[in-house]
Design a protein around this motif. Structure first.
Motif, PDB file in Angstrom:
ATOM      1  N   GLN A  79       0.625  -1.293  -0.537  1.00  0.00           N
ATOM      2  CA  GLN A  79       0.149  -0.226   0.143  1.00  0.00           C
ATOM      3  C   GLN A  79       0.746   1.348  -0.082  1.00  0.00           C
ATOM      4  OE1 GLN A  79      -2.200   0.519   3.167  1.00  0.00           O
ATOM      5  NE2 GLN A  79      -3.074   2.717   2.503  1.00  0.00           N
ATOM      6  N   GLU A 136      -0.126   3.319  -3.215  1.00  0.00           N
ATOM      7  CA  GLU A 136      -0.519   4.547  -3.192  1.00  0.00           C
ATOM      8  C   GLU A 136       0.269   5.745  -2.937  1.00  0.00           C
ATOM      9  OE1 GLU A 136      -4.484   4.116  -0.670  1.00  0.00           O
ATOM     10  OE2 GLU A 136      -3.471   4.614   0.428  1.00  0.00           O
ATOM     11  N   SER A 137       1.233   6.375  -2.890  1.00  0.00           N
ATOM     12  CA  SER A 137       2.355   6.944  -3.114  1.00  0.00           C
ATOM     13  C   SER A 137       2.536   7.747  -4.248  1.00  0.00           C
ATOM     14  CB  SER A 137       3.322   6.933  -1.403  1.00  0.00           C
ATOM     15  OG  SER A 137       3.379   6.466  -0.365  1.00  0.00           O
ATOM     16  N   LYS A 174       0.830   7.882  -9.533  1.00  0.00           N
ATOM     17  CA  LYS A 174       0.296   8.782  -9.672  1.00  0.00           C
ATOM     18  C   LYS A 174       0.560   9.308 -11.684  1.00  0.00           C
ATOM     19  CE  LYS A 174      -0.003   9.761  -5.405  1.00  0.00           C
ATOM     20  NZ  LYS A 174       0.762  10.391  -3.176  1.00  0.00           N
ATOM     21  N   GLN A 203      -3.701  10.792  -3.000  1.00  0.00           N
ATOM     22  CA  GLN A 203      -3.738   9.510  -3.089  1.00  0.00           C
ATOM     23  C   GLN A 203      -5.552   9.258  -4.038  1.00  0.00           C
ATOM     24  OE1 GLN A 203      -3.524   9.085  -0.131  1.00  0.00           O
ATOM     25  NE2 GLN A 203      -5.722   9.507   0.876  1.00  0.00           N
TER      26      GLN A 203
END
Length: 386
Positions: free
Chosen positions: A238, A242-243, A246, A368
Motif C-alpha cells: 500500500q 498509493e504514494s 500517480k 492519493q
C-alpha cells in the motif's frame, strides 16, 4: 549490515547518489509530521490513563481499512511471540466472518471518520457489551459522532499523517501498547539518522530504484521467506502503490511468499520478461521446528539434523545465487533479531525510501487523489439505490 539487527545487501548498481543525499538532508531538516512520528520526539494523543483503563482486557478487535489496520496487523504478526493478548482484524467487507459472543475491546480506526467499509463493519460487529475506542480526526464525521453517541473514548488521529504513514503514530502505537509492547522501542529515527551505514544504504537504494524506473523496470517484487512478515509487505505494498502511483508513473509492488511460489511464479521471475527488480526477505528463527531424522529416507540424507529455518535459508541463498548468475537485480534483508527495534527500523527505512523516490519523481508522496473518485462514485450508487 544495515544495523545490528538487520543484515542488508543492497543492489549491485552503482549510481551517483549526491542528489538523493541532498534530498534526504533537506527532508530530515523539514518540519515533517510523518518523520516526527518515527522519532522519540513524537507526543501521542493517548494517555497512560487510557492504557490502564483497557490494558487488562484480553480480546481486541481492530476495525479499519488499509493503513488504519495494516500497520497494527504487521506488529501483531511479526511480534506475536511476545504478545499474550488476542487481536482480530476486520479489514474488509467480510460477510462470512463469524460473529462470536466474546466481549471485545474494539479499536475503530479511520482518519476521515467517514470510511464506508469501517462504518459498515462497526455497525455489524460492535455489540452492546463491548468497549470501544475510536481513533479519528477531531472534525465532524460519522465515526466521531458515533463515538460520542456510544460514549466511547476518542483518540484524535493526527490530521497531518495519512493512513499508510501512520503506523508509528497513535494508529499503531496505541494497539502496540495494549499488546504489552513499548512505543518508544519502535521509534528509531533519532538513532538511525546518526548511523552512516543506514544512511548510505538508504541513499544507494533509492538511487538504484530510480535507475530501474528509468530503465522501465516497474515491478518491485518481494521474495518473502517469513510467513509472519506477510502483513509487513501488505503494508509496504500500500505504501508504495498509493504514494507513487500517480501522473502515469509509479511502481507495482508484488508480494511473493516463498518457498510456495517457487512452484508457481518463480519460473516467470527467472525466465520471463525483465521489467522486475527484487527484494529478498528472511528472518532467522532460533526455535524452528526440527526434521525427524528417523523418518528421513537415505536418499534425502542431507535433510537430517536440519530445521525448517535452515532449509528455508538454503533455498533463499540458492535463489540469490541463481539471480546473480542471471544478472537479475535484487537486494536482500536478513533479520537477525525479531523485536520492536528491528521492526521500527524497517518501518523507517521503507517510509524514508518511499518519500525520497516520490520527491525524485516529482510526485507528491503523501496524497492519493484517484482513490477518492471511487469513494464518491460508490456513495452516488448507494444513494441512487435507496
Amino acid at each position: 549490515m544495515l544495523t545490528k539487527g538487520v543484515k542488508f545487501t543492497n543492489f549491485k548498481i552503482k549510481k551517483n547518489s549526491l542528489l538523493i543525499k541532498k534530498k534526504l538532508i533537506s527532508l530530515l531538516k523539514s518540519n515533517n509530521e510523518i518523520l516526527n512520528s518515527l522519532s522519540q520526539n513524537y507526543k501521542d494523543n493517548f494517555t497512560k490513563k487510557i492504557l490502564l483503563k483497557y490494558k487488562r482486557n484480553t480480546d481486541y478487535r481492530v476495525i479499519g481499512m488499509g493503513g488504519s489496520s495494516l500497520g497494527t496487523q504487521t506488529i501483531y504478526d511479526f511480534l506475536k511471540h511476545k504478545i499474550k493478548k488476542k487481536f482480530v482484524f476486520s479489514d474488509n467487507l467480510q460477510v462470512n466472518l463469524i460473529k462470536d459472543k466474546k466481549k471485545y475491546t474494539n479499536l475503530i480506526v479511520s482518519k476521515s471518520g467517514n470510511t464506508i467499509e469501517t462504518i459498515v463493519n462497526a455497525n455489524i460487529f460492535i455489540k452492546k457489551k463491548d468497549r470501544n475506542i475510536f481513533i479519528t480526526e477531531n472534525k465532524n464525521s460519522y465515526l466521531l459522532n458515533l463515538a460520542k453517541k456510544l460514549k466511547s473514548d476518542i483518540i484524535h488521529h493526527n490530521n497531518y499523517i495519512g493512513g499508510r504513514y501512520s503506523v508509528l503514530s497513535e494508529v499503531g502505537m496505541l494497539p502496540a501498547e495494549l499488546m504489552g509492547l513499548k512505543a518508544s522501542n519502535f521509534r528509531q529515527l533519532n538513532n538511525l539518522i546518526k548511523n552512516k551505514r543506514f544512511i548510505n544504504s538508504l541513499i544507494s537504494n533509492v538511487s538504484s530504484t530510480l535507475y530501474f524506473i528509468k530503465k522501465k523496470k516497474f515491478n518491485s517484487v518481494i521474495i518473502n521467506y517469513d510467513e509472519r512478515s506477510e502483513n509487513l509487505f501488505n503494508w509496504y505494498q500500500q505504501l508504495i502503490a498509493e504514494s507513487l502511483g500517480k501522473k502515469k508513473k509509479g511502481l507495482l509492488p508484488i508480494v511473493s511468499n516463498m518457498p510456495k511460489d517457487n512452484h508457481s511464479t518463480m519460473q516467470l521471475y527467472l525466465d520471463g520478461f525483465k521489467n522486475n527488480f527484487f527484494t529478498f526477505f528472511y528472518v532467522n528463527e532460533k526455535n524452528s521446528e526440527k526434521i525427524k531424522n528417523n523418518t528421513i529416507l537415505s536418499s534425502q540424507y542431507y535433510l537430517k539434523n536440519k530445521n525448517l529455518s535452515q532449509v528455508t535459508l538454503a533455498q533463499k541463498k540458492a535463489t540469490e545465487n541463481v539471480f546473480k548468475n542471471k544478472n537479475i537485480p535484487f537486494r536482500s534483508f536478513e533479520i537477525k533479531k525479531r523485536d520492536e527495534k528491528t521492526l521500527g527500523e524497517l518501518f523507517c527505512f521503507f517510509i524514508l525510501e518511499t518519500i525520497l523516490i516520490g520527491q525524485s519523481m516529482n510526485l507528491n508522496p503523501y496524497d492519493q487523489p484517484a482513490v477518492e473518485l471511487i469513494k464518491v462514485e460508490t456513495k452516488k450508487l448507494l444513494i441512487k439505490n435507496c
